[in-house]
Enzyme design. Sequence first.
Site, PDB file in Angstrom:
ATOM      1  N   GLN A  33       7.175   2.739  -6.249  1.00 22.09           N
ATOM      2  CA  GLN A  33       8.472   3.292  -5.435  1.00 22.09           C
ATOM      3  C   GLN A  33       9.658   3.239  -6.424  1.00 22.09           C
ATOM      4  O   GLN A  33      10.631   4.435  -6.392  1.00 22.09           O
ATOM      5  CB  GLN A  33       8.605   2.612  -4.133  1.00 22.09           C
ATOM      6  CG  GLN A  33       7.459   2.821  -3.111  1.00 22.09           C
ATOM      7  CD  GLN A  33       7.035   4.209  -2.838  1.00 22.09           C
ATOM      8  OE1 GLN A  33       7.604   5.112  -2.685  1.00 22.09           O
ATOM      9  NE2 GLN A  33       5.807   4.143  -2.906  1.00 22.09           N
ATOM     10  N   TYR A  65       0.761  -1.304  -0.167  1.00 19.47           N
ATOM     11  CA  TYR A  65      -0.063   0.056   0.074  1.00 19.47           C
ATOM     12  C   TYR A  65       0.758   1.335   0.065  1.00 19.47           C
ATOM     13  O   TYR A  65       2.017   1.099  -0.049  1.00 19.47           O
ATOM     14  CB  TYR A  65      -1.058  -0.036   0.944  1.00 19.47           C
ATOM     15  CG  TYR A  65      -0.760  -0.127   2.541  1.00 19.47           C
ATOM     16  CD1 TYR A  65       0.550   0.045   3.083  1.00 19.47           C
ATOM     17  CD2 TYR A  65      -1.717  -0.576   3.298  1.00 19.47           C
ATOM     18  CE1 TYR A  65       0.675   0.161   4.373  1.00 19.47           C
ATOM     19  CE2 TYR A  65      -1.550  -0.590   4.871  1.00 19.47           C
ATOM     20  CZ  TYR A  65      -0.321  -0.259   5.306  1.00 19.47           C
ATOM     21  OH  TYR A  65      -0.032   0.043   6.573  1.00 19.47           O
ATOM     22  N   GLU A  66       0.105   2.324  -0.291  1.00 21.09           N
ATOM     23  CA  GLU A  66       0.711   3.775  -0.293  1.00 21.09           C
ATOM     24  C   GLU A  66       1.720   3.703  -1.528  1.00 21.09           C
ATOM     25  O   GLU A  66       3.129   4.267  -1.391  1.00 21.09           O
ATOM     26  CB  GLU A  66       1.440   3.987   1.101  1.00 21.09           C
ATOM     27  CG  GLU A  66       1.910   5.484   1.310  1.00 21.09           C
ATOM     28  CD  GLU A  66       0.611   6.572   0.948  1.00 21.09           C
ATOM     29  OE1 GLU A  66      -0.358   6.181   1.465  1.00 21.09           O
ATOM     30  OE2 GLU A  66       1.044   7.295   0.316  1.00 21.09           O
ATOM     31  N   GLY A  67       1.513   3.083  -2.491  1.00 22.86           N
ATOM     32  CA  GLY A  67       2.432   2.803  -3.688  1.00 22.86           C
ATOM     33  C   GLY A  67       2.946   1.373  -3.596  1.00 22.86           C
ATOM     34  O   GLY A  67       4.075   1.410  -2.688  1.00 22.86           O
TER      35      GLY A  67
END
Lengths: 591, 591
Positions: B441, B434-436
């Site tokens: 990244q 999650y969060e990319g």
Amino acid sequence: MPSYTAPVKDMQFLLHDVLKVTEAGIEGYADLDEGFTSAVLEEAGKVASGVLAPLNAVGDREGCTLENGVVRTPKGFKEAFEAMKQGGWTALDCDPAYGGQGLPYLMGTAVGEIFVSANMAFNMYQGLTHGAYSAIHTHGTPEQKAMYLPKMVSCDWTGTMNLTEPHCGTDLGLMRTKAEPQADGSYRITGQKIFISAGDHDLSENVIHLVLAKAPGGGEGTKGISLFIVPKFLVNDDGSLGARNAVSVGKIEEKMGIHGNATCVMNYDGATGWLLGDLHKGMRAMFTMMNEARLGVGLQGYAVAEAAYQNALNYAKDRLQGRAVTGAENPDAPADPLIVHPDIRRNLMEQKSFVEGARALTFWGAHLIDRSVRQDDEAAEGLISLMIPVIKGFQTDKGFEMAVQAQQVYGGHGYIEEWGMSQFARDARIAMIYEGANGVQALDLVGRKLAQDGGKHVMAFFEMVKAEVKAHDDDARMAPFAEALKTASKQLQQAAMFFMAQGMKNPNAALAGSYDFMHLMGHVCMGLMWTRMARAAFTALDEGRGDADFLNTKIATGRFYMARQLPACAMHLARIETGADPVMALAAEAF
Amino acid sequence: MPSYTAPVKDMQFLLHDVLKVTEAGIEGYADLDEGFTSAVLEEAGKVASGVLAPLNAVGDREGCTLENGVVRTPKGFKEAFEAMKQGGWTALDCDPAYGGQGLPYLMGTAVGEIFVSANMAFNMYQGLTHGAYSAIHTHGTPEQKAMYLPKMVSCDWTGTMNLTEPHCGTDLGLMRTKAEPQADGSYRITGQKIFISAGDHDLSENVIHLVLAKAPGGGEGTKGISLFIVPKFLVNDDGSLGARNAVSVGKIEEKMGIHGNATCVMNYDGATGWLLGDLHKGMRAMFTMMNEARLGVGLQGYAVAEAAYQNALNYAKDRLQGRAVTGAENPDAPADPLIVHPDIRRNLMEQKSFVEGARALTFWGAHLIDRSVRQDDEAAEGLISLMIPVIKGFQTDKGFEMAVQAQQVYGGHGYIEEWGMSQFARDARIAMIYEGANGVQALDLVGRKLAQDGGKHVMAFFEMVKAEVKAHDDDARMAPFAEALKTASKQLQQAAMFFMAQGMKNPNAALAGSYDFMHLMGHVCMGLMWTRMARAAFTALDEGRGDADFLNTKIATGRFYMARQLPACAMHLARIETGADPVMALAAEAF
């Protein structure tokens, strides 16, 4: 829900182009022509895709239950087990004298991969039975064989292996389960065993437990340990089932994965058992089955990764997200499929090149076991003993890693159980632990196998690799393979020499590098396999045989492994050569 | 059941010996003297060990339930959340204008680590609220701030972030949720959002959803996206709660881990929302919070590994199994503890050296965010933007890997849920996604951050590392650190130069190596941190300050990292320099 298709074409390539089974001169191999193996593998694939794979998620979700002493497997397992029995799949590589089909272990391995990929937890019921069958087949008296083997070959009766106790797993010398000799030649077995896979269930009429226990007079530690046959139901002389034995299920463990298999605490409360093999030689009896058992776990490592990979690949082709950096490849749709993105490719290529390399290594290992068992070939026996900790340790570490990478392709959906990718990672995790945790495999490799028989086997391994490197001097197409393999094998030799130089003076220096050595050797083995596969693919292309697309893909996949994965060898060597100091610098209290 | 103790001594060392916070000249840092930070961290540690950690397994086992539209959190969560609120922990680094305590983000980060280690799933309710608070604090009108922030600082109201939809996660340009402007200035929000952490629950009176949606007139793709505030209960002008909004929970997802957090499908059926920030600038508004959000996830990576490590260490000290190869260390007992075995040491040292290095990197990152936000320092802002994908991607990959290694120390018990080690691995897994997702990244790092502002920030990073290497020319004790760091940073530069040389001609060559670059840079960052920590430890020893045992252990742990982990850099470079060819060789159909 995930799907699965047996990789029959790849298996056929290994059997016929790489291992050339019909020319191998091993008893039973001459019958393994392309048509026969294809028919067996296709048929196994149908059972796997149609019967076992659909039950994989069911088994994960439902798990096994224990009620009033009775263990129930997930819905559908009983019918599927019946189908496996009816299809003769449980008897494939068993002795025809007891109802088996007598196929080589290699064929059992190939079919086993297919079943494990489709449903690892389910296949363990049969896998454990096969292990117990082998133990009785090797060490049993003629009476014991006649009594147990036919029913175990058919899986009317299943089997288990009981080693671990709450306070001892690796260190079996601490074992407390005891065996008291009785006047009638039997033993009273008392103690508690844990982590017993397929310990009890509703799939078979009887469960034949093989139990390690201490009988009087054997001495301290592992010396006093003997192996016993302890059936759930005692067996009458006419083969019918008698009284319930004093063995019961204490509980079913809640595990991270393989929920479809009942992992039991087994309580032996003066249960009746019979000695299997020689008194006080139980550890040795266990060890004779260890190569097959550990190869089977190494197989689980890549077999689960294969299933995870197939689904990750499908998802990467279907899921539209973002655009190729080199320009839209799917201009009429709102986005390109994931597979256009280089990092998704890297991920998929890592999975694909690992799985195919590990399959080659495992099939080669199974072929060495056949050569050792069917031909009494001591060199093959020595070589496979050396390689077993690598096949088990490296392949299960990497298999788990690749299942996690397959899960990653799904993004957030990979974390949601409904999509099935989490199960592959959770199931694969156990293979790093059981049948000797991977740290123990590394210890076995560096502490025992390297020096075994004066280092004869590791020298033979290095000679074999050297010969493989030299064999391609005249083929420029093979240079990317031969050169990378040469570099990697030199690094492996340098690591082995470092251990020898430290030798007895500083055993911690070797053991501190044992895990890295196991992985370094794993990469060299994979490099060896990819070199052989590339050679076989070029040969087939040159001769105009086979599917050119398949063969070219095989070569490209191998190039990826050599270029992108073998650089790990230098890292492992560098770590190894730091010796014991960085690892052992702290006193235990300083942590 | 696992236990947890806050690593206050290590945190104090970072704050006062490495970062020297009171001398940093950042607004609010002068107050962070040793006594104050120690008191805050000790107090947080008590809440973590006494209240949150005991609920970790409960949350995993019970999960959240949805009945008749109402989401219930696991037993004890409500009381624990109340304790967090009463203790003022939710307000720690929030703006005093809205009831916050105004401490630096660095202190919020340190305390956050403690809470995440103790109970990651629980801490997410507060963590998501903090993210939504930051968004409203940065982009809200004075009226919006006055209406929402005081209640969110106290966590009487919690918050969520709604980005993902079933068909789009990374590629938000595909978004379908729409926002229709109403005559009263509000918007009608319609669409479905998935994977909404803390989406609904029984811990707060209201839930303030921040929702990305497309309002008319913004154009195609991400351009048309705006950000909206959509409260679960509409808020009256006097601040009291009004009618239920048209937002409901479609279901709670069954996940691999973080079961204690309700991951919801949220249905917006013409819900009333208000624009937050500028129309059609929703993506930009999200991006301004991204550094903090991703640093927070990078923190989860090592914070869960810390908790797993503490328990693996205890087990390795307690569990008796086998004998040291150099002779019994525990001769009066039947076996030695696991920790005598070199491979167990290797495993523990890998965990310890990672966690402490990652903590240093994360604290340094938080300090850069403070410097950027509180001092308007553009160099700090550029540097942290560069490092964020590394902190998020590298630390969550390694954090999961280390949690898996901690699980491995337990052998078979590691696979049994009752022992709690499986939960650490399962919980840590989400942070890679999650969060990319971590592949995204790597893409952000190589595709955007390296070249940002003409490459200024990455050049500054290299200069900083170079200065660190040179600073120790006169101290032979620092040579193992400075030399390893120098080698690794040269490898990183060489990789960056390879990307530049390929540049626009062959973007796939850079992107095929992006994941390796992220890890290579991660190791260089860790090497930089260990060099700084070693220097600080030697200085303290020279000056006779601090606990000599702690400082010597710190140095030995750093030596391990430099010797055993930095060799990975050469491997990553070698992989990168193979370029796009091996990765992109196959056509998609050839897989």
